[in-house]
Design an enzyme around this catalytic site. Structure first.
Site, PDB file in Angstrom:
ATOM      1  N   VAL A  71      -1.176  -2.453   2.106  1.00 13.74           N
ATOM      2  CA  VAL A  71      -1.405  -3.798   2.568  1.00 13.74           C
ATOM      3  C   VAL A  71      -0.732  -4.962   2.101  1.00 13.74           C
ATOM      4  O   VAL A  71      -0.592  -6.072   2.768  1.00 13.74           O
ATOM      5  CB  VAL A  71      -2.928  -3.996   2.237  1.00 13.74           C
ATOM      6  CG1 VAL A  71      -3.186  -3.990   0.742  1.00 13.74           C
ATOM      7  CG2 VAL A  71      -3.573  -4.939   2.981  1.00 13.74           C
ATOM      8  N   ILE A 108       0.357  14.915  -7.778  1.00 17.48           N
ATOM      9  CA  ILE A 108      -0.087  13.478  -7.612  1.00 17.48           C
ATOM     10  C   ILE A 108      -1.076  13.564  -6.230  1.00 17.48           C
ATOM     11  O   ILE A 108      -0.601  13.831  -5.232  1.00 17.48           O
ATOM     12  CB  ILE A 108       1.226  12.630  -7.179  1.00 17.48           C
ATOM     13  CG1 ILE A 108       2.095  12.624  -8.231  1.00 17.48           C
ATOM     14  CG2 ILE A 108       0.583  11.114  -7.014  1.00 17.48           C
ATOM     15  CD1 ILE A 108       1.546  12.285  -9.650  1.00 17.48           C
ATOM     16  N   ARG A 161      -9.610   1.300  11.210  1.00 14.70           N
ATOM     17  CA  ARG A 161      -8.673   2.146  12.139  1.00 14.70           C
ATOM     18  C   ARG A 161      -9.387   3.662  11.898  1.00 14.70           C
ATOM     19  O   ARG A 161     -10.008   4.115  11.275  1.00 14.70           O
ATOM     20  CB  ARG A 161      -7.423   2.100  11.262  1.00 14.70           C
ATOM     21  CG  ARG A 161      -6.541   0.819  11.258  1.00 14.70           C
ATOM     22  CD  ARG A 161      -5.436   1.076  10.702  1.00 14.70           C
ATOM     23  NE  ARG A 161      -5.508   0.939   9.209  1.00 14.70           N
ATOM     24  CZ  ARG A 161      -4.620   1.009   8.158  1.00 14.70           C
ATOM     25  NH1 ARG A 161      -3.486   0.788   8.677  1.00 14.70           N
ATOM     26  NH2 ARG A 161      -4.872   1.093   6.955  1.00 14.70           N
ATOM     27  N   SER A 219       2.890  -0.613  -3.010  1.00 17.43           N
ATOM     28  CA  SER A 219       3.664   0.580  -2.486  1.00 17.43           C
ATOM     29  C   SER A 219       4.215   0.336  -1.072  1.00 17.43           C
ATOM     30  O   SER A 219       3.830  -0.436  -0.172  1.00 17.43           O
ATOM     31  CB  SER A 219       2.975   1.903  -2.453  1.00 17.43           C
ATOM     32  OG  SER A 219       1.813   1.853  -1.856  1.00 17.43           O
ATOM     33  N   LYS A 267      -4.771  16.561   1.120  1.00 12.97           N
ATOM     34  CA  LYS A 267      -4.692  16.284  -0.017  1.00 12.97           C
ATOM     35  C   LYS A 267      -5.694  16.956  -0.786  1.00 12.97           C
ATOM     36  O   LYS A 267      -5.444  17.561  -1.646  1.00 12.97           O
ATOM     37  CB  LYS A 267      -4.543  14.765  -0.455  1.00 12.97           C
ATOM     38  CG  LYS A 267      -3.421  14.017   0.011  1.00 12.97           C
ATOM     39  CD  LYS A 267      -2.259  14.539  -0.490  1.00 12.97           C
ATOM     40  CE  LYS A 267      -1.811  14.222  -1.956  1.00 12.97           C
ATOM     41  NZ  LYS A 267      -0.538  14.595  -2.461  1.00 12.97           N
ATOM     42  N   LYS A 269      -8.584   9.452  -1.466  1.00 18.12           N
ATOM     43  CA  LYS A 269      -8.792   9.701  -0.063  1.00 18.12           C
ATOM     44  C   LYS A 269      -9.092  11.252   0.021  1.00 18.12           C
ATOM     45  O   LYS A 269      -9.659  11.563   0.930  1.00 18.12           O
ATOM     46  CB  LYS A 269      -7.531   9.469   0.677  1.00 18.12           C
ATOM     47  CG  LYS A 269      -7.442   7.882   0.885  1.00 18.12           C
ATOM     48  CD  LYS A 269      -6.419   7.343   1.710  1.00 18.12           C
ATOM     49  CE  LYS A 269      -6.150   5.865   1.763  1.00 18.12           C
ATOM     50  NZ  LYS A 269      -6.089   5.224   0.421  1.00 18.12           N
ATOM     51  N   ASN A 295      -5.275   3.422  -4.756  1.00 20.17           N
ATOM     52  CA  ASN A 295      -4.127   2.526  -4.103  1.00 20.17           C
ATOM     53  C   ASN A 295      -3.482   1.764  -5.154  1.00 20.17           C
ATOM     54  O   ASN A 295      -3.870   1.526  -6.330  1.00 20.17           O
ATOM     55  CB  ASN A 295      -4.484   1.323  -3.204  1.00 20.17           C
ATOM     56  CG  ASN A 295      -5.375   2.141  -1.959  1.00 20.17           C
ATOM     57  OD1 ASN A 295      -4.701   2.352  -1.022  1.00 20.17           O
ATOM     58  ND2 ASN A 295      -6.750   2.118  -2.113  1.00 20.17           N
ATOM     59  N   GLY A 333      11.963   9.290  -3.524  1.00 19.50           N
ATOM     60  CA  GLY A 333      12.492   8.058  -2.721  1.00 19.50           C
ATOM     61  C   GLY A 333      11.212   7.168  -2.420  1.00 19.50           C
ATOM     62  O   GLY A 333      11.611   6.105  -1.782  1.00 19.50           O
TER      63      GLY A 333
END
Length: 606
Positions: free
Chosen positions: A453, A404, A538, A449, A420, A408, A445, A289
């Site tokens: 961002v 996958i 962040r 997605s 991960k 990161k 990235n 999904g």
């Protein structure tokens, strides 16, 4: 020079001759002395040529038949004054105004300016009056196609053959010097992409269609900038895949998106290799999904699997991907499963019932700040969920298990990346020689997605801003979702087991530049129409991402965008003990204590 421009020049010369002659008639009360008349005739070519040269220099004849603005009135007035000034200076130096009356040239200045302005607006007035008189007169949209290759020709052919589009292709522009000044499908190749702004005004273009699916990122950025300069609406054709599938049409032309400016040339895949390991196989895609999982399901469906199983815990996204697959793929045996990868009993039943041959594990929590606040959920979903699916793949002897992973996981600074990385390490604990081939694919990235961002920026721009960027120097690697999935499937085809594949992400992109370009694509000016504010990094966020650990090198594969990382041997017992400890204690430990445990197998966790 086109026919309209020739007509414009002839009318201009006629008005120039009439104006100076009428000015002399007014000056001498309709009785011009012979000597004055003879001098006028003698210097008439010079007077007309000077005016023509000055007006040509100030682009009076470009876009002459349609667009009229305040700028045109200013341009006409300026050109008239300058040309009259040059003429009078020349004649003064020759004659000192003897037999060349100054008042006649002053009259000519005003009369000529008025007549030229009337000439300038008359085509527009005539066309509008003519259109109203006829009632149903259809004015066709004038289209310029960027790219005279196969994509441009397909679009041009459809426009020519479809009267309902109410459009006409004025010409192509192309950077292939061999095509310029030739005709393709009877349509001229007018010039190069550098000339787009001039051609757009000169030929009264209403819309520009960019049809160069093979353009590099740099080429596309330059072309879009030229389209912006033209002030004309511009659109783009879809990617190479739709051209190969024969789906390219005018109906699929769309606005230029940021993905088009960050994209790269089409990937040269070995489709036979992908089809070989997917055709007539039972393929399970977890996290179907999500953005990546959904695209994996879409692309796998093209390779004739025996059964495609799509699994996700999120009902609504899975519903949409199921509907898409059913509506776009014929004869697809599709199984949709709502389920949690952490639910051992449910997953065991799925593997026992369907015995998947290929397992592509894309299910994971990915939002960095959220996982910093919920580290136990990150551990259970990303680590334990991977363990459950990997263990069952081994138990039921799947041919391949593809994990996958993410950039990161490299020198992680957050819980998401650390989970991960531990998932990668767990996959390395499976011994060689077993039937299931375990493969890891790591990339950065992807554009657009869910929660990334770009959708966030789009929403902020839609709401009038401000656009929020964490830090002016933050950079990220980007790849389109289809490109990433194509490479994942290709890596799965060439993997023999035990590899950690890296996808070539190209050059990192500055997020600030990305925000500025997205604002411009929305027809706003950064910092003027839409403000950009910096919010600070962040928790757990890096300024830049990496694809390789310090101890990892990489070697090329036969594919220029797929590399294999060199991996150090792992201590399987230590990894299994740490995972067990994390699962047992994660609910009772704080973030700092969890990271302390993780550092025993990820020393560079910051």
């Amino acid at each position: 020079m086109n026919v309209k421009k020739v007509v414009a020049v002839i009318l201009f010369i006629t008005i120039a001759i009439f104006s100076i002659y009428a000015s002399y008639l007014l000056r001498f009360e309709f009785n011009i002395p012979d000597d004055f008349f003879n001098e006028l005739v003698k210097h008439l070519p010079l007077i007309v040529f000077t005016k023509l040269l000055v007006f040509w220099y100030f682009n009076f004849f470009r876009g002459w038949w349609r667009f009229v603005s305040i700028y045109d009135a200013i341009n006409i007035t300026r050109s008239s004054f300058i040309s009259t000034f040059f003429i009078m200076v020349y004649l003064y130096l020759i004659y000192g105004f003897y037999k060349m009356p100054r008042s006649a040239f002053i009259i000519d200045l005003f009369l000529f300016t008025i007549l030229i302005f009337i000439l300038r607006v008359s085509p527009r007035l005539l066309k509008e009056s003519y259109g109203k008189f006829l009632g149903k007169k259809v004015i066709k949209k004038r289209v310029l196609i960027v790219g005279a290759g196969s994509a441009g020709q397909m679009i041009a052919r459809e426009i020519k053959n479809n009267d309902k589009l109410h459009a006409e292709v004025v010409g192509f522009v192309d950077d292939d010097a061999r095509k310029i000044k030739t005709k393709i499908l009877g349509i001229p190749v007018i010039g190069s992409t550098e000339e787009i702004p001039i051609i757009a005004k000169d030929d009264e273009i209403d819309e520009i269609i960019i049809a160069i699916p093979s353009a590099t990122k740099e080429e596309m950025q330059r072309i879009v900038e030229k389209c912006r300069e033209s002030g004309v609406e511009y659109k783009i054709t879809p990617g190479f895949g739709e051209i190969l599938e024969g789906k390219l049409s005018v109906n699929r032309i769309r606005d230029v998106e940021i993905e088009d400016l960050l994209g790269r040339p089409p990937i040269q895949l070995k489709l036979a290799e992908i089809e070989k390991y997917l055709k007539d196989k039972v393929v399970l895609v977890t996290g179907a999904g999500g953005s990546i999982g959904g695209e994996i399901a879409r692309q796998v469906s093209r390779y004739f699997p025996k059964n495609l199983i799509i699994l996700d815990i999120a009902e609504t996204p899975l519903f949409f991907i199921e509907n898409h697959l059913k509506s776009t793929t014929t004869d697809l045996n599709l199984t949709t499963v709502i389920g949690d990868v952490k639910n051992i009993d449910k997953m065991e039943q799925l593997f026992k019932s369907h015995k998947p041959d290929i397992v592509i594990h894309a299910a994971a929590y990915k939002h960095v700040p959220m996982m910093e606040l919920n580290p136990d959920e990150a551990i259970w979903n990303n680590i334990f969920g991977t363990k459950v699916i990997a263990d069952l793949s081994c138990k039921y002897e799947a041919d391949k298990f593809i994990l996958i992973s993410t950039d990161k996981a490299v020198n992680p600074t957050n819980i998401m990346g650390a989970t991960k990385r531990i998932s990668e390490l767990y996959i390395k604990t499976f011994p060689d020689g077993i039937k299931t081939k375990f493969i890891i694919v790591r990339f950065g990235n992807v554009l657009g997605s869910n929660g990334s961002v770009i959708p966030i920026f789009k929403e902020q721009i839609k709401n009038g801003g401000p656009v929020t960027v964490t830090h002016p120097e933050v950079t990220r690697y980007f790849m389109t979702i289809p490109e990433a999935v194509q490479l994942v499937l290709q890596a799965g085809g060439i993997g023999k087991g035990g590899e950690l594949f890296l996808l070539d992400m190209g050059e990192p992109v500055k997020i600030l530049k990305l925000a500025e370009e997205m604002i411009r694509l929305s027809n706003f000016e950064p910092y003027k129409d839409i403000e950009i504010v910096f919010t600070g990094l962040r928790p757990g966020e890096k300024l830049y991402e990496e694809l390789l650990l310090d101890e990892e090198g990489s070697t090329k594969t036969e594919y220029d965008k797929i590399w294999i990382a060199k991996q150090k041997p792992v201590d399987s017992d230590l990894i299994l003990n740490i995972i067990t400890e994390l699962l047992e204690k994660s609910g009772s430990l704080n973030l700092s204590e969890i990271k302390d445990i993780m550092r025993r197998i990820i020393p560079n966790l910051k």
